[in-house]
Design an enzyme around this catalytic site. Structure first.
Site, PDB file in Angstrom:
ATOM      1  N   ASP A   1      -6.887  -1.305  -4.714  1.00  0.00           N
ATOM      2  CA  ASP A   1      -7.959  -0.945  -3.774  1.00  0.00           C
ATOM      3  C   ASP A   1      -8.828   0.175  -4.348  1.00  0.00           C
ATOM      4  O   ASP A   1     -10.056   0.139  -4.237  1.00  0.00           O
ATOM      5  CB  ASP A   1      -7.372  -0.482  -2.428  1.00  0.00           C
ATOM      6  CG  ASP A   1      -6.555  -1.554  -1.742  1.00  0.00           C
ATOM      7  OD1 ASP A   1      -6.862  -2.742  -1.908  1.00  0.00           O
ATOM      8  OD2 ASP A   1      -5.600  -1.193  -1.027  1.00  0.00           O
TER       9      ASP A   1
ATOM     10  N   ASP B   1       0.870  -1.175   0.000  1.00  0.00           N
ATOM     11  CA  ASP B   1       0.000   0.000   0.000  1.00  0.00           C
ATOM     12  C   ASP B   1       0.907   1.226   0.000  1.00  0.00           C
ATOM     13  O   ASP B   1       1.955   1.233   0.629  1.00  0.00           O
ATOM     14  CB  ASP B   1      -0.898   0.016   1.238  1.00  0.00           C
ATOM     15  CG  ASP B   1      -1.964  -1.070   1.193  1.00  0.00           C
ATOM     16  OD1 ASP B   1      -2.372  -1.442   0.071  1.00  0.00           O
ATOM     17  OD2 ASP B   1      -2.393  -1.526   2.259  1.00  0.00           O
TER      18      ASP B   1
END
Length: 168
Positions: free
Chosen positions: A147, A133
């Site tokens: 995402d 991330d």
């Protein structure tokens, strides 16, 4: 000797009429592939070159984080995360095949984003037991391109529900 060709002959031409004539299936595969490749490319670049966090805007930062949990930090054993993801993909594929209007381009885009994002994260979880991330915004946990694609795809499904799904 042959005639020299201009540079414009080597640049691929985009046929917008063909793009507009595409069915949801072609949109689906195109968006899925683009999402998957862009997700992998950004994660590769972040892992290779993002050593320290970089503030882009006052509310937007790039920060490398390895995430072994599900969304919002939900911790489960790795096998459960993979099984949950696979079951969700199979259920979504079933919904896509059985309940979606074939002429709906928005359905191809929405489901392409969802599957492209899901496959990007799932592949990374299976191979590396974690997901990279790197997008940091205030208030929400760090996330990645996969995402974002999943979220946008779900929003499109909800926003265009009546245009995407068949009436029973």
């Amino acid at each position: 000797m042959g005639k020299l060709k201009s540079a414009s002959e080597f640049i691929p031409k985009i046929d917008f009429a063909k793009i507009l004539a595409m069915q949801n299936r072609e949109f689906f595969w195109g968006v899925l592939t683009a999402t998957f490749v862009a997700d992998l490319a950004t994660k590769f670049c972040v892992q290779k070159w993002l050593v320290i966090p970089r503030k882009i805007l006052p509310f937007f930062e790039l920060e490398f984080v390895e995430n072994q949990n599900l969304a919002f930090g939900i911790a489960l054993p790795r096998i459960w995360i993979i099984l949950f993801s696979l079951v969700a993909l199979v259920l979504l594929a079933n919904i896509f095949v059985k309940n979606v209007r074939k002429q709906s381009k928005i359905s191809g885009i929405a489901f392409g984003l969802i599957f492209g994002g899901a496959l990007g994260n799932l592949g990374e979880r299976i191979i590396f037991a974690r997901v990279i991330d790197f997008i940091a915004l205030p208030v929400i946990p760090n996330f990645n391109l996969a995402d974002a694609a999943l979220t946008i795809g779900i929003i499109l499904l909800l926003a265009f529900y009546s245009k995407i799904f068949k009436k029973n």
